[in-house]
Write an enzyme that holds these catalytic residues in place. Sequence first.
Site, PDB file in Angstrom:
ATOM      1  N   TYR A  17     -42.055 -55.062  22.500  1.00  0.00           N
ATOM      2  CA  TYR A  17     -41.586 -56.062  21.689  1.00  0.00           C
ATOM      3  C   TYR A  17     -42.077 -57.503  22.410  1.00  0.00           C
ATOM      4  CZ  TYR A  17     -39.192 -59.679  19.152  1.00  0.00           C
ATOM      5  OH  TYR A  17     -38.717 -60.765  18.543  1.00  0.00           O
ATOM      6  N   SER A  29     -41.119 -65.636  20.572  1.00  0.00           N
ATOM      7  CA  SER A  29     -39.978 -65.261  20.951  1.00  0.00           C
ATOM      8  C   SER A  29     -39.600 -65.661  22.512  1.00  0.00           C
ATOM      9  CB  SER A  29     -39.442 -63.790  20.851  1.00  0.00           C
ATOM     10  OG  SER A  29     -38.227 -63.298  21.588  1.00  0.00           O
TER      11      SER A  29
END
Length: 248
Positions: free
Chosen positions: A148, A135
């Site tokens: 995350y 990501s």
Amino acid sequence: MAKIALITGATSGFGKSAVELFIKNGWKVIGTGRRKERLDSLKAQLGENFHGLAFDIQNTDQIASVVDSIAKDFQAIDLLINNAGLALGTAPAQSCDLDQWNTMVDTNIKGLMTLTHKVLPKLIEQKGAVINISSVAASYPYPGGNVYGGTKAFVVQFSLGLRSDLHGTGVRVTCVEPGMSETEFTLVRTKGDQGASDKLYDGANPMTGEDIANTLYWIATLPSHMNINRIELMPVRQSFSPFQVYRG
Ligand code: NDP
Ligand code: 8X3
């Protein structure tokens, strides 16, 4: 002979779009996820070239036996797309839920690395490829991204390490680092808050599952002497903001 891909997180978002695209282009695909009913629907939709495998990737003790249970005509895996993953919560580190951190680590890191460890011998045999989904959160911190982003930074560095270890085997490794994409990602992150999800994507013209699937298919079908190491993608309407400065 048809190539075989194992795509995790096939029940939704990037993974589901990728399953559909690879099968449309003549691949055989093993798709995984916890929601068996969605895998059954994909089987009904896509037919004999799809093999659904329902399991929780956090149960790392079971991964080896799950992979061994794959039907014989799907065992010669050419491509592993490590896509299953999630973000939970957007609270700052000092007030977040530790269980959510552990779930992200167990899924995005431990699940991914355990499955990769199991499938690598097959990929080496096939001179295949691994595509890991990281990501933009791996490279650019944002408030509430804490663990995350940390898990996705692991995915980047693990991908580069794999590339190094697999030197000479012919196995390709790519890390794909997307930004804002409308899937069930925000619904999961907010525990099912459809309003929050709609608000986030409203007017932002986010990327879609199909956009990412097209990128994955392009990477997978490049000439075998080419390796994309890392690729970062964002919607045009997403970019960077200034550093925060506290003037207390
Ligand atoms: P979705 O929520 O739409 O899909 C996530 C997929 O992961 C589902 O198929 C889900 O299946 C699977 N999954 C989650 N937890 C588990 C688990 N414990 N065991 C097995 N499968 C699991 O989100 P996206 O398609 O957006 O996300 C795919 C990947 O892309 C994730 O790794 C995410 O971090 C990453 N990403 C997403 C971005 C975005 O903006 N959407 C941007 C950058 C990266 P099931 O629930 O059935 O188990
Ligand atoms: C998801 C992208 O920007 O929401 O990985 O963290 S972002």
